[in-house]
Design a protein around this motif. Sequence first.
Motif, PDB file in Angstrom:
ATOM      1  N   LEU A 146       0.844  -1.313   0.018  1.00 26.73           N
ATOM      2  CA  LEU A 146       0.015  -0.017  -0.076  1.00 26.73           C
ATOM      3  C   LEU A 146       0.835   1.254   0.030  1.00 26.73           C
ATOM      4  O   LEU A 146       0.543   1.991  -0.529  1.00 26.73           O
ATOM      5  CB  LEU A 146      -0.845  -0.122   1.351  1.00 26.73           C
ATOM      6  N   LEU A 147       1.878   1.235   0.807  1.00 33.15           N
ATOM      7  CA  LEU A 147       2.812   2.426   0.864  1.00 33.15           C
ATOM      8  C   LEU A 147       3.507   2.560  -0.419  1.00 33.15           C
ATOM      9  O   LEU A 147       3.956   3.623  -0.942  1.00 33.15           O
ATOM     10  CB  LEU A 147       3.741   2.332   1.986  1.00 33.15           C
ATOM     11  N   ASP A 148       3.983   1.617  -1.178  1.00 30.95           N
ATOM     12  CA  ASP A 148       4.650   1.281  -2.356  1.00 30.95           C
ATOM     13  C   ASP A 148       3.642   2.295  -3.401  1.00 30.95           C
ATOM     14  O   ASP A 148       4.105   3.108  -4.158  1.00 30.95           O
ATOM     15  CB  ASP A 148       4.650   0.076  -2.845  1.00 30.95           C
ATOM     16  N   GLU A 149       2.207   1.916  -3.475  1.00 33.22           N
ATOM     17  CA  GLU A 149       1.483   2.421  -4.526  1.00 33.22           C
ATOM     18  C   GLU A 149       1.316   3.913  -4.094  1.00 33.22           C
ATOM     19  O   GLU A 149       1.152   4.671  -4.862  1.00 33.22           O
ATOM     20  CB  GLU A 149       0.181   1.635  -4.310  1.00 33.22           C
ATOM     21  N   ALA A 150       1.331   4.284  -2.828  1.00 28.42           N
ATOM     22  CA  ALA A 150       1.310   5.639  -2.652  1.00 28.42           C
ATOM     23  C   ALA A 150       2.455   6.464  -3.179  1.00 28.42           C
ATOM     24  O   ALA A 150       2.387   7.703  -3.744  1.00 28.42           O
ATOM     25  CB  ALA A 150       1.334   5.877  -1.093  1.00 28.42           C
ATOM     26  N   GLU A 151       3.466   5.855  -3.035  1.00 33.26           N
ATOM     27  CA  GLU A 151       4.783   6.438  -3.453  1.00 33.26           C
ATOM     28  C   GLU A 151       4.605   6.638  -5.179  1.00 33.26           C
ATOM     29  O   GLU A 151       5.114   7.584  -5.681  1.00 33.26           O
ATOM     30  CB  GLU A 151       6.136   5.904  -2.829  1.00 33.26           C
ATOM     31  N   ARG A 152       4.067   5.443  -5.579  1.00 36.61           N
ATOM     32  CA  ARG A 152       4.076   5.448  -7.033  1.00 36.61           C
ATOM     33  C   ARG A 152       3.173   6.601  -7.545  1.00 36.61           C
ATOM     34  O   ARG A 152       3.273   7.293  -8.385  1.00 36.61           O
ATOM     35  CB  ARG A 152       3.732   3.980  -7.825  1.00 36.61           C
ATOM     36  N   ARG A 153       2.160   6.498  -7.093  1.00 39.96           N
ATOM     37  CA  ARG A 153       0.997   7.581  -7.338  1.00 39.96           C
ATOM     38  C   ARG A 153       1.265   8.839  -7.116  1.00 39.96           C
ATOM     39  O   ARG A 153       0.917   9.878  -7.942  1.00 39.96           O
ATOM     40  CB  ARG A 153      -0.309   7.135  -6.426  1.00 39.96           C
ATOM     41  N   ALA A 154       2.206   9.275  -6.194  1.00 38.18           N
ATOM     42  CA  ALA A 154       2.765  10.623  -5.884  1.00 38.18           C
ATOM     43  C   ALA A 154       3.657  11.100  -7.109  1.00 38.18           C
ATOM     44  O   ALA A 154       3.437  12.200  -7.509  1.00 38.18           O
ATOM     45  CB  ALA A 154       3.460  10.629  -4.464  1.00 38.18           C
ATOM     46  N   ALA A 155       4.315  10.178  -7.457  1.00 35.28           N
ATOM     47  CA  ALA A 155       5.333  10.398  -8.386  1.00 35.28           C
ATOM     48  C   ALA A 155       4.754  10.761  -9.987  1.00 35.28           C
ATOM     49  O   ALA A 155       5.081  11.637 -10.523  1.00 35.28           O
ATOM     50  CB  ALA A 155       6.210   9.239  -8.773  1.00 35.28           C
ATOM     51  N   GLU A 156       3.615   9.898  -9.805  1.00 35.45           N
ATOM     52  CA  GLU A 156       2.816  10.048 -11.360  1.00 35.45           C
ATOM     53  C   GLU A 156       2.057  11.397 -11.399  1.00 35.45           C
ATOM     54  O   GLU A 156       1.996  12.131 -12.319  1.00 35.45           O
ATOM     55  CB  GLU A 156       1.747   8.945 -11.092  1.00 35.45           C
ATOM     56  N   HIS A 157       1.372  11.411  -9.959  1.00 37.63           N
ATOM     57  CA  HIS A 157       0.714  12.941  -9.838  1.00 37.63           C
ATOM     58  C   HIS A 157       1.579  14.022 -10.218  1.00 37.63           C
ATOM     59  O   HIS A 157       1.086  14.988 -10.490  1.00 37.63           O
ATOM     60  CB  HIS A 157      -0.282  13.128  -8.631  1.00 37.63           C
ATOM     61  N   MET A 158       2.744  13.945  -9.867  1.00 38.36           N
ATOM     62  CA  MET A 158       3.431  15.340  -9.905  1.00 38.36           C
ATOM     63  C   MET A 158       3.821  15.550 -11.459  1.00 38.36           C
ATOM     64  O   MET A 158       3.836  16.666 -11.593  1.00 38.36           O
ATOM     65  CB  MET A 158       4.745  15.222  -8.897  1.00 38.36           C
ATOM     66  N   VAL A 159       4.138  14.518 -12.045  1.00 36.25           N
ATOM     67  CA  VAL A 159       4.131  14.598 -13.532  1.00 36.25           C
ATOM     68  C   VAL A 159       2.826  15.386 -14.235  1.00 36.25           C
ATOM     69  O   VAL A 159       3.197  16.311 -15.042  1.00 36.25           O
ATOM     70  CB  VAL A 159       4.611  13.246 -14.156  1.00 36.25           C
ATOM     71  N   GLN A 160       1.858  14.788 -13.708  1.00 32.57           N
ATOM     72  CA  GLN A 160       0.383  15.240 -14.330  1.00 32.57           C
ATOM     73  C   GLN A 160       0.349  16.660 -13.966  1.00 32.57           C
ATOM     74  O   GLN A 160      -0.110  17.636 -14.722  1.00 32.57           O
ATOM     75  CB  GLN A 160      -0.532  14.559 -13.899  1.00 32.57           C
ATOM     76  N   GLU A 161       0.750  17.181 -12.807  1.00 33.63           N
ATOM     77  CA  GLU A 161       0.781  18.734 -12.243  1.00 33.63           C
ATOM     78  C   GLU A 161       1.714  19.358 -13.008  1.00 33.63           C
ATOM     79  O   GLU A 161       1.731  20.716 -12.640  1.00 33.63           O
ATOM     80  CB  GLU A 161       0.870  18.618 -10.898  1.00 33.63           C
ATOM     81  N   GLY A 162       2.887  18.813 -13.811  1.00 30.19           N
ATOM     82  CA  GLY A 162       3.834  19.757 -14.389  1.00 30.19           C
ATOM     83  C   GLY A 162       4.642  20.154 -13.309  1.00 30.19           C
ATOM     84  O   GLY A 162       5.530  21.238 -13.300  1.00 30.19           O
ATOM     85  N   ILE A 163       4.932  19.386 -12.269  1.00 33.80           N
ATOM     86  CA  ILE A 163       5.935  19.781 -11.206  1.00 33.80           C
ATOM     87  C   ILE A 163       7.325  19.249 -11.715  1.00 33.80           C
ATOM     88  O   ILE A 163       7.226  18.004 -11.667  1.00 33.80           O
ATOM     89  CB  ILE A 163       5.331  19.328  -9.760  1.00 33.80           C
ATOM     90  N   ARG A 164       8.305  19.773 -11.772  1.00 31.17           N
ATOM     91  CA  ARG A 164       9.327  19.420 -12.435  1.00 31.17           C
ATOM     92  C   ARG A 164      10.308  19.198 -11.089  1.00 31.17           C
ATOM     93  O   ARG A 164      10.815  20.154 -10.517  1.00 31.17           O
ATOM     94  CB  ARG A 164      10.079  20.617 -13.535  1.00 31.17           C
ATOM     95  N   ILE A 165      10.904  18.028 -11.177  1.00 27.91           N
ATOM     96  CA  ILE A 165      11.710  17.517 -10.151  1.00 27.91           C
ATOM     97  C   ILE A 165      13.124  17.098 -10.607  1.00 27.91           C
ATOM     98  O   ILE A 165      12.930  16.026 -11.540  1.00 27.91           O
ATOM     99  CB  ILE A 165      11.183  16.564  -9.073  1.00 27.91           C
ATOM    100  N   PRO A 166      14.142  17.498 -10.160  1.00 33.25           N
ATOM    101  CA  PRO A 166      15.468  17.025 -10.535  1.00 33.25           C
ATOM    102  C   PRO A 166      15.484  15.522 -10.295  1.00 33.25           C
ATOM    103  O   PRO A 166      15.113  15.039  -9.394  1.00 33.25           O
ATOM    104  CB  PRO A 166      16.485  17.620  -9.685  1.00 33.25           C
ATOM    105  N   GLU A 167      16.193  14.662 -11.568  1.00 29.19           N
ATOM    106  CA  GLU A 167      16.111  13.325 -11.462  1.00 29.19           C
ATOM    107  C   GLU A 167      16.339  12.756 -10.289  1.00 29.19           C
ATOM    108  O   GLU A 167      15.703  11.693  -9.589  1.00 29.19           O
ATOM    109  CB  GLU A 167      16.633  13.014 -12.657  1.00 29.19           C
TER     110      GLU A 167
END
Length: 594
Positions: free
Chosen positions: A403-424
Motif C-alpha cells: 500500500l505504501l509502495d502504491e502511495a509513492e508510485r501515485r505521488a510520482a505520477e501525480h507530480m508529472v501530471q501537475e507539471g511539477i518538475r523535479i530533478p531526476e
Amino acid sequence: MRIETFLEEQGRLAVKSATGQDAPALIRPTTDSTHGDYQLNGAMALGKRLKSSPREIAAAIAEHVVREPAVMSAEVAGPGFVNLRLDSAWIAQRLADGLADVQRDGVPEVEAKQRIVVDFSSPNIAKQMHVGHLRSTIIGDSICRLLRFVGHDVTGDNHLGDWGTQFGLLIVGMRTWGDPALFGKDAQDPIGELERVYKLASAEAKDNGAFAQAARDELKKLQDGDPENHALWESFVAATRRSLDQVYDRLGVTFDLWLGESTYHSMLPGVIDSLQKHDLSREDAGAECVFWGEVAESGKEVPKELLRQKEPFIVRKKDGAYLYSSTDLATLQYRKDTLKADRSVYVVDTRQGLHFKQVFALARLLDMELGLEHVGFGTVLGTDGKPLRTRDASGQVVTLASLLDEAERRAAEHMVQEGIRIPEDQKAEVARVVGIGAVKYADLRQNRSSDYQFDWDKMISFKGNAGPYIQYAYARIRSLFRKANTVESAALALDMDDFPATQILLDQPEERVLGLCLVRFGEQVHQASEQHLPHLIADHLYNLSRAFSAFYEACPVLKSKGPQQQSRLALAAMTARQLRRGLSLLGIEVLDQM
Ligand code: ARG
C-alpha cells in the motif's frame, strides 16, 4: 498563547462585572467574519437564568468586554449575541511574540505535566498488520507528538499480541509443515509463511483430536518455560518484528517500549487473586468470570451500560488459559506501579469499546488510580463504502508495505501530471515524502471517530484538503525566501528561523485574516492534545494554507518595500514555520523544494 482560552477568561470577567454572575462567556470563532472575529454567546443562557432580556444582558457585557485591550469593538446582535472584533495592533503584537519564539512558535506548555503511556499500533505476532493497525499507528504517533509538544512525559508502548493459544498450534504446525528458511533472517515474507502454517494447523486441529491435544501440550510447555518451544516462539516474534520494523521505518514511527502481552504472563495469577479478594469475580462452569449484575448487587458502583451486559466478562477460561482481559489488567498494574503513569491512553479501534469499558470499570473497582482513556477510531472504507479489504479480488493479501509502495508510485505520477518538475536525483525522495505524507494526512484530517473512505485521488491532490497541498504551500514559501534573498531589502531574511524582530502590519484585509489564523495555532494545538484530535491540526493547516494563498495573491511581497515588505516576509516566515511544525505534529515531513 491560547487565544480562545484567553478571551473566555476576559469574557468571564466582563460577565461578572456586568451581571454579578459567575458564568461562562462561551466564546466561539464566528463563521462569517463580516460580523466580527469571535462571538460571545453566554448572555442567552444568563437571560433565561435571570429571567431578563438576553439583549440587555448582552449590552451590559459588551460595555465591559470592550475595555479589554484585545477587543476593539463589541456589538450586540440577534437575540443576544455579542460580536467581538479584535484590535489589529493587539493581534500584531501577539504575532511578533510568536515570531520571536523560535523554540515553540508561541505555543505555551501545560502547567500540570503528566506521565502518560500511549498504547498504540499493537499488532499481533505471526499475522499481517491490517488497516486498523495502520490507523492506530498513524493516529497514535500523532497523539504522542502532540502530548509531548505541550510538555507531557510520554511513553509510546507497542503492546504486541505475542502470547495466546495460537502459539501451541504454530509450534506443532511449524514442526510438521514449516520451512524455517521461509521465515528466517533473509526471508522475503516471513509473516506469509507463519500465516500459511497457522492456517494448515488450525484446519488440522478441527478434525484431528490428537493434533489438537499435541498443540495444547506444546502450549503448556511454552508457558512453563520449555527452552525449545521458547526458542521457536522467539523466532516467530523476531520474524514478525522484521516485517513490522520495515513498515515503522517507512512511516517514521518509533516506540519507547515494546512490551507485548507476553511481558505480563507471570503477573496473571496475581490478577485473578486480587479480583477474587475484592469479590469481583467467581467461578462459573470452571471459568473465572465477572458478573456485572452481581458486582452491582454487592453494593459496588458499576457503569449502567455494563449492567445490560448479559455475558460475563471472562478473565480465565475453564482450561486455565488467561485472556486479553486478564492481560490488560496486569498491564495496567504495571503501568501504574512500575512506569508510574498518571494516565494510560489506548489508541484502538472503536469496536473494542466494550472491552475497554469493562477493563476500566474493574481497574477502578481494584482502586487503581490513574486516568484511563480509550481513544477509538472508525473503520477505513473502500470507495465502494465497504470496509477496506486487506485482500485483493484474487484473495491475495494486500500488505501495508505494498500500500505504501502504491502511495509513492501515485505521488510520482501525480507530480508529472501537475507539471511539477523535479530533478531526476530527487524524484524518489520527493515521491516518498509526498506519498507517505498523503496517506497519513488522509487519515489524520478526519475526525478519528468517523469511518472514512480510502480514495487515492482525493488523497494525492495539490488542491483540496490533502497532504500534498499543505506540503506544497510550505515549499512555495521556501522558494519565496530563496528569491527574497536576492532582493536587497530582504537580505536579513536569510531563514525563517532567525527572522529579525519585526513590526507586523495588518492593513490589508488578507493580512489581517492571515494574522488572525496564525494567532490561533496555540489554541488548536492544546485542544488537539487535550481531546486527542489530530484533525484539529489538519484543519488549522488547511485554513492557514488558504489564508496564505489569498494573502499572497492580494499582497505583493517581493515588490513591496521597506517596513511593509519586512512585515509581509515575517508573515510568510511564520506561516511556513507553523506549517512545518503542524505537519511534524502529524508525523509528516516537509520538502524545501517541490
Ligand atoms: N493486539 C490487539 C489487536 O490487534 C490490540 C491491542 C491494543 N492494546 C491493548 N492494551 N489492548 O486488536
